[in-house]
Scaffold this motif. Structure first.
Motif, PDB file in Angstrom:
ATOM      1  N   UNK A  70      61.841  38.367  19.883  1.00  0.00           N
ATOM      2  CA  UNK A  70      60.063  38.446  19.430  1.00  0.00           C
ATOM      3  C   UNK A  70      59.860  37.236  18.326  1.00  0.00           C
ATOM      4  N   UNK A  71      60.784  37.248  17.389  1.00  0.00           N
ATOM      5  CA  UNK A  71      60.518  36.395  16.072  1.00  0.00           C
ATOM      6  C   UNK A  71      61.289  35.291  16.043  1.00  0.00           C
ATOM      7  N   UNK A  72      62.154  34.938  17.298  1.00  0.00           N
ATOM      8  CA  UNK A  72      62.984  33.841  17.105  1.00  0.00           C
ATOM      9  C   UNK A  72      64.195  33.885  16.037  1.00  0.00           C
ATOM     10  N   UNK A  73      64.451  35.335  15.921  1.00  0.00           N
ATOM     11  CA  UNK A  73      65.512  35.310  14.761  1.00  0.00           C
ATOM     12  C   UNK A  73      65.232  35.383  13.449  1.00  0.00           C
ATOM     13  N   UNK A  74      63.913  35.425  13.017  1.00  0.00           N
ATOM     14  CA  UNK A  74      63.509  35.288  11.724  1.00  0.00           C
ATOM     15  C   UNK A  74      63.221  36.716  11.294  1.00  0.00           C
ATOM     16  N   UNK A  75      63.207  37.766  11.779  1.00  0.00           N
ATOM     17  CA  UNK A  75      63.262  39.202  11.279  1.00  0.00           C
ATOM     18  C   UNK A  75      64.322  39.503  10.469  1.00  0.00           C
ATOM     19  N   UNK A  76      64.324  40.194   9.403  1.00  0.00           N
ATOM     20  CA  UNK A  76      65.142  40.487   8.506  1.00  0.00           C
ATOM     21  C   UNK A  76      66.290  41.710   9.088  1.00  0.00           C
ATOM     22  N   UNK A  77      67.554  41.064   9.268  1.00  0.00           N
ATOM     23  CA  UNK A  77      68.524  41.946   9.816  1.00  0.00           C
ATOM     24  C   UNK A  77      68.589  43.518   9.114  1.00  0.00           C
ATOM     25  N   UNK A  78      68.261  43.497   7.920  1.00  0.00           N
ATOM     26  CA  UNK A  78      68.269  44.714   7.223  1.00  0.00           C
ATOM     27  C   UNK A  78      67.268  45.797   7.796  1.00  0.00           C
ATOM     28  N   UNK A  79      66.085  45.103   8.115  1.00  0.00           N
ATOM     29  CA  UNK A  79      64.889  45.842   8.642  1.00  0.00           C
ATOM     30  C   UNK A  79      65.222  46.316  10.138  1.00  0.00           C
ATOM     31  N   UNK A  80      65.752  45.723  10.871  1.00  0.00           N
ATOM     32  CA  UNK A  80      66.227  45.877  12.203  1.00  0.00           C
ATOM     33  C   UNK A  80      67.188  47.106  12.368  1.00  0.00           C
ATOM     34  N   UNK A  81      68.161  46.973  11.245  1.00  0.00           N
ATOM     35  CA  UNK A  81      69.052  47.932  11.140  1.00  0.00           C
ATOM     36  C   UNK A  81      68.606  49.294  10.824  1.00  0.00           C
ATOM     37  N   UNK A  82      67.606  49.405   9.960  1.00  0.00           N
ATOM     38  CA  UNK A  82      66.989  50.572   9.383  1.00  0.00           C
ATOM     39  C   UNK A  82      66.030  50.964  10.494  1.00  0.00           C
ATOM     40  N   UNK A  95      70.331  53.814  12.854  1.00  0.00           N
ATOM     41  CA  UNK A  95      71.846  54.076  12.570  1.00  0.00           C
ATOM     42  C   UNK A  95      71.955  53.301  10.948  1.00  0.00           C
ATOM     43  N   UNK A  96      73.007  53.666  10.528  1.00  0.00           N
ATOM     44  CA  UNK A  96      73.389  53.004   9.112  1.00  0.00           C
ATOM     45  C   UNK A  96      73.820  51.559   9.519  1.00  0.00           C
ATOM     46  N   UNK A  97      73.918  50.923   8.440  1.00  0.00           N
ATOM     47  CA  UNK A  97      74.261  49.427   8.677  1.00  0.00           C
ATOM     48  C   UNK A  97      75.520  49.218   9.344  1.00  0.00           C
ATOM     49  N   UNK A  98      76.562  49.758   9.004  1.00  0.00           N
ATOM     50  CA  UNK A  98      77.971  49.590   9.611  1.00  0.00           C
ATOM     51  C   UNK A  98      77.724  50.169  10.928  1.00  0.00           C
ATOM     52  N   UNK A  99      77.105  51.192  11.300  1.00  0.00           N
ATOM     53  CA  UNK A  99      77.231  51.693  12.640  1.00  0.00           C
ATOM     54  C   UNK A  99      76.293  50.595  13.591  1.00  0.00           C
ATOM     55  N   UNK A 100      75.340  50.235  13.061  1.00  0.00           N
ATOM     56  CA  UNK A 100      74.374  49.377  13.634  1.00  0.00           C
ATOM     57  C   UNK A 100      75.143  47.975  14.181  1.00  0.00           C
TER      58      UNK A 100
END
Length: 292
Positions: free
Chosen positions: A179-191, A195-200
């Motif tokens: 939706x954002x052409x990859x500009x969304x923060x990965x941390x926000x998507x993981x949260x 899931x936890x970051x490692x599981x995500x």
């Protein structure tokens, strides 16, 4: 469905959307018949889709631009997400179909962890066994593109029903990046996935094929190339695509395609309309014809 033909009979392209039941995971079908009489090279640019290629006649020779010394030849192939371009070559005669998929749909249809066919090109026979041979035989026996695409609808619907389901949270995560052409923060998507970051990261790579950071990188590349091709200034395209500056954009395009953006887009403009000049995804620059 759309069909484009050369009046001289040297090439033919067909394109169709899948049955609505397969949408949005199955993006498009593309058919082609080439009788060019001369070899052809095409640079396949990293894109946010998985491609299943089934040739009835002819083979493709594929080389990673990062490692010109290694090349593989395939009649059937699966190309997952990649962060580097591939040079595709054939002898001028090629006849077959492509199925363009989202990575999460490819996980279900192919029935394999997607990292097995990402950052590389895999012979589809190794993934699908007799399924791909039987499908190729059935498709080749049809005389019209409409019949072939209808057969793909039937076959892929059956594969989807028998394949492993992709977790809805992975589909959601993919949609957030797309939706954002990859500009969304990965941390926000993981949260947001719960899931936890490692599981995500583990689940994302299993079902999509590459780390979320790499998927976002591919999407930013595609957005930048589209903006540049529309005539946007490099500085503006870089900012709008999530790069630090123009120099960062130039480095990324060069690293991922083997060519700086000015050279890549100049080659694309020089390519005449016709065989190989069509992109497999709307709004993307997925391939560039290059001289031998």
């Amino acid at each position: 469905m759309q069909i484009h033909k050369d009046p001289g009979g040297t090439w033919e392209w067909a394109s169709a959307l899948p049955d609505a039941r397969l949408s949005p995971g199955v993006i498009r079908y593309r058919g082609y018949r080439l009788a060019l009489g001369l070899p052809r090279q095409r640079l396949e640019v990293p894109a946010d889709a998985v491609t299943l290629v089934i040739n009835f006649d002819g083979e493709l020779r594929l080389t990673d631009v990062r490692d010109p010394g290694t090349a593989t030849t395939h009649r059937f192939l699966t190309c997952g997400l990649r962060t580097s371009a591939t040079l595709g070559e054939h002898d001028g005669s090629l006849y077959g179909v492509e199925v363009v998929l989202t990575p999460w749909a490819a996980f279900t249809l192919l029935g394999v962890a997607m990292q097995e066919c990402s950052e590389t090109v895999v012979d589809a026979s190794e993934l699908l066994g007799r399924r791909v041979d039987e499908l190729a035989e059935s498709l080749a026996s049809r005389s019209r593109w409409e019949e072939r695409f209808e057969l793909l609808d039937i076959t892929l619907t059956r594969w989807a029903a028998g394949g492993p389901a992709c977790p809805p949270r992975i589909v959601w995560a993919w949609d957030q990046l797309a939706r954002t052409s990859g500009r969304t923060r990965i941390q926000d998507v993981a949260e947001g996935s719960g899931w936890g970051r490692r599981q995500f990261e583990y689940r994302f790579r299993r079902h999509i094929g590459v780390p979320a950071k790499s998927a976002a990188r591919i999407m930013r590349l595609q957005r930048a190339l589209r903006l540049l091709s529309e005539g946007r200034a490099p500085v503006e395209a870089a900012t709008a695509s999530g790069f630090f500056d123009q120099a960062h954009l130039t480095r990324e395009v060069t690293t991922m395609t083997g060519r700086p953006p000015t050279r890549l887009l100049a080659a694309r403009r020089r390519a005449a309309p016709g065989p190989g000049a069509r992109d497999r995804l709307d709004g993307r620059i997925t391939s560039v014809l290059v001289p031998r």
